[in-house]
Design a protein around this motif. Structure first.
Motif, PDB file in Angstrom:
ATOM      1  N   THR A 111       0.801  -1.225   0.000  1.00  0.00           N
ATOM      2  CA  THR A 111       0.000   0.000   0.000  1.00  0.00           C
ATOM      3  C   THR A 111       0.834   1.275   0.000  1.00  0.00           C
ATOM      4  O   THR A 111       0.304   2.343  -0.308  1.00  0.00           O
ATOM      5  CB  THR A 111      -0.937   0.034   1.219  1.00  0.00           C
ATOM      6  N   LEU A 112       2.097   1.176   0.363  1.00  0.00           N
ATOM      7  CA  LEU A 112       2.969   2.350   0.394  1.00  0.00           C
ATOM      8  C   LEU A 112       4.318   2.005  -0.202  1.00  0.00           C
ATOM      9  O   LEU A 112       4.830   0.896  -0.020  1.00  0.00           O
ATOM     10  CB  LEU A 112       3.177   2.858   1.833  1.00  0.00           C
ATOM     11  N   ARG A 133      16.797  18.021  -1.284  1.00  0.00           N
ATOM     12  CA  ARG A 133      16.807  16.580  -1.034  1.00  0.00           C
ATOM     13  C   ARG A 133      15.482  16.203  -0.389  1.00  0.00           C
ATOM     14  O   ARG A 133      15.054  16.831   0.582  1.00  0.00           O
ATOM     15  CB  ARG A 133      17.974  16.185  -0.152  1.00  0.00           C
ATOM     16  N   VAL A 134      14.855  15.144  -0.896  1.00  0.00           N
ATOM     17  CA  VAL A 134      13.492  14.770  -0.502  1.00  0.00           C
ATOM     18  C   VAL A 134      13.439  13.298  -0.144  1.00  0.00           C
ATOM     19  O   VAL A 134      14.042  12.456  -0.818  1.00  0.00           O
ATOM     20  CB  VAL A 134      12.500  15.058  -1.661  1.00  0.00           C
ATOM     21  N   VAL A 135      12.708  12.981   0.927  1.00  0.00           N
ATOM     22  CA  VAL A 135      12.302  11.608   1.251  1.00  0.00           C
ATOM     23  C   VAL A 135      10.778  11.610   1.285  1.00  0.00           C
ATOM     24  O   VAL A 135      10.168  12.499   1.899  1.00  0.00           O
ATOM     25  CB  VAL A 135      12.881  11.134   2.589  1.00  0.00           C
ATOM     26  N   ALA A 136      10.155  10.634   0.629  1.00  0.00           N
ATOM     27  CA  ALA A 136       8.695  10.653   0.506  1.00  0.00           C
ATOM     28  C   ALA A 136       8.130   9.248   0.498  1.00  0.00           C
ATOM     29  O   ALA A 136       8.787   8.296   0.067  1.00  0.00           O
ATOM     30  CB  ALA A 136       8.291  11.373  -0.781  1.00  0.00           C
ATOM     31  N   SER A 137       6.885   9.138   0.978  1.00  0.00           N
ATOM     32  CA  SER A 137       6.119   7.902   0.872  1.00  0.00           C
ATOM     33  C   SER A 137       4.901   8.154  -0.009  1.00  0.00           C
ATOM     34  O   SER A 137       4.204   9.163   0.154  1.00  0.00           O
ATOM     35  CB  SER A 137       5.676   7.406   2.254  1.00  0.00           C
ATOM     36  N   TYR A 138       4.652   7.228  -0.933  1.00  0.00           N
ATOM     37  CA  TYR A 138       3.573   7.345  -1.902  1.00  0.00           C
ATOM     38  C   TYR A 138       2.594   6.183  -1.731  1.00  0.00           C
ATOM     39  O   TYR A 138       2.979   5.083  -1.337  1.00  0.00           O
ATOM     40  CB  TYR A 138       4.130   7.318  -3.331  1.00  0.00           C
ATOM     41  N   GLY A 139       1.328   6.465  -2.038  1.00  0.00           N
ATOM     42  CA  GLY A 139       0.290   5.452  -2.003  1.00  0.00           C
ATOM     43  C   GLY A 139      -0.768   5.774  -3.040  1.00  0.00           C
ATOM     44  O   GLY A 139      -0.510   6.487  -4.012  1.00  0.00           O
ATOM     45  N   ASP A 140      -1.972   5.292  -2.835  1.00  0.00           N
ATOM     46  CA  ASP A 140      -3.097   5.543  -3.735  1.00  0.00           C
ATOM     47  C   ASP A 140      -4.208   6.194  -2.922  1.00  0.00           C
ATOM     48  O   ASP A 140      -4.885   5.535  -2.134  1.00  0.00           O
ATOM     49  CB  ASP A 140      -3.569   4.236  -4.363  1.00  0.00           C
TER      50      ASP A 140
END
Length: 300
Positions: A111-112, A133-140
């Motif tokens: 899911t992520l 500089r980027v840290v990211a979590s993606y989902g729907d």
């Protein structure tokens, strides 16, 4: 790094925004064209981009625009479509021109998915210089349940027509004011005194927000919206450059069509730094994005 450059000019140029006659659609607007990325052949996860001069204030590129461009690269690199949480550190000021975004998938789940990315430009010798500089979590976002249990309330502010728009501002200052023509911002009069030389003394800023070509908001443009208002320190009587050091945005759901309402507050300015907490609400009174950033206070 460019936030305060943008906002100082906004304060001097509130009255010169251009309004588009026709509404653009998602995928076919100036914002979409100017955040275009192209994957390098044979280099998976590496994207070339062109930072547009259309999103500058004075000499620097807007930080929310940069966040949206890096967010688009991560959406292309990761298997999930929507940013859920995005944390960015602004390292050096960006300028219009070529850039490269290097992404890496850190973890991919059901899911992520989590990734990191950096945007680079080039110095006079051609060496890469890291800008953000980027840290990211993606989902729907479309897969999330509809259940909402919240004590959050939309900002109490006048209707769109009663807020201050293009008729309210004084003359522009020298330099690029390009981004001002790409936004429709209408400020809550209670938080607009700084623009007329009468700051309220409260760390608050509220406004209606749209892109000037009428394009409706989506999760990527919310990354621009959280960094689009004048800084709260203006209403504390501190005008000047207030560069963003770090910004974390949470996208909570897809926004409904129509103007957004944005509320930003600061509770603590100390040691030359201030925090800004933002909430973004859509036309159906839903909280669609939140953010917190740390910024430097303007130097007197």
């Amino acid at each position: 790094m460019s936030k305060s450059y943008r906002l100082v000019a906004f304060g001097c140029r509130l009255g010169r925004m251009a309004y588009a006659a026709a509404q653009a659609s998602i995928g076919d607007s100036e914002f979409d064209r100017d955040t275009t990325i192209t994957e390098r052949p044979g280099e998976p996860g590496v994207y070339d981009a062109e930072l547009s001069a259309g999103w500058t204030i004075i000499t620097a590129v807007n930080g929310g625009y940069l966040l949206a461009m890096v967010g688009r690269a991560l959406a292309a690199a990761l298997p999930h479509p929507d940013p859920f949480t995005v944390s960015a550190h602004y390292l050096t000021s960006s300028e219009p021109g070529p850039a490269v975004i290097r992404t890496e998938a850190v973890r991919v789940g059901r899911t992520l998915s989590t990734g990191q990315a950096s945007l680079y430009q080039y110095d006079e010798s051609g060496a890469e210089v890291e800008r953000i500089r980027v840290v990211a979590s993606y989902g729907d976002l479309a897969a999330l349940p509809d259940d909402v249990r919240t004590t959050a309330l939309p900002p109490a502010m006048p209707p769109y027509e009663a807020c201050l728009g293009p008729e309210a501002g004084p003359a522009p200052i020298p330099g690029s004011n390009a981004i001002v023509d790409r936004l429709r911002l209408r400020l809550d009069p209670a938080t607009a005194g700084w623009a007329l030389g009468a700051p309220s003394g409260k760390g608050e800023m509220r406004a209606w927000f749209e892109l000037a070509d009428g394009r409706d908001a989506d999760p990527l443009s919310l990354l621009l919206a959280v960094d689009a208002l004048p800084p709260t320190c203006f209403n504390l009587g501190m005008m000047g450059w207030s560069p963003t050091v770090e910004l974390t945005a949470h996208v909570r759901r897809r926004p409904a069509p129509g103007p957004l309402r944005i509320s930003i507050t600061t509770r603590n300015l100390a040691g030359g730094f201030l925090e800004e907490d933002a909430e973004v609400w859509d036309s159906e009174d839903r909280l669609v994005a939140q953010s917190r950033q740390l910024a430097r206070a303007p130097r007197s």
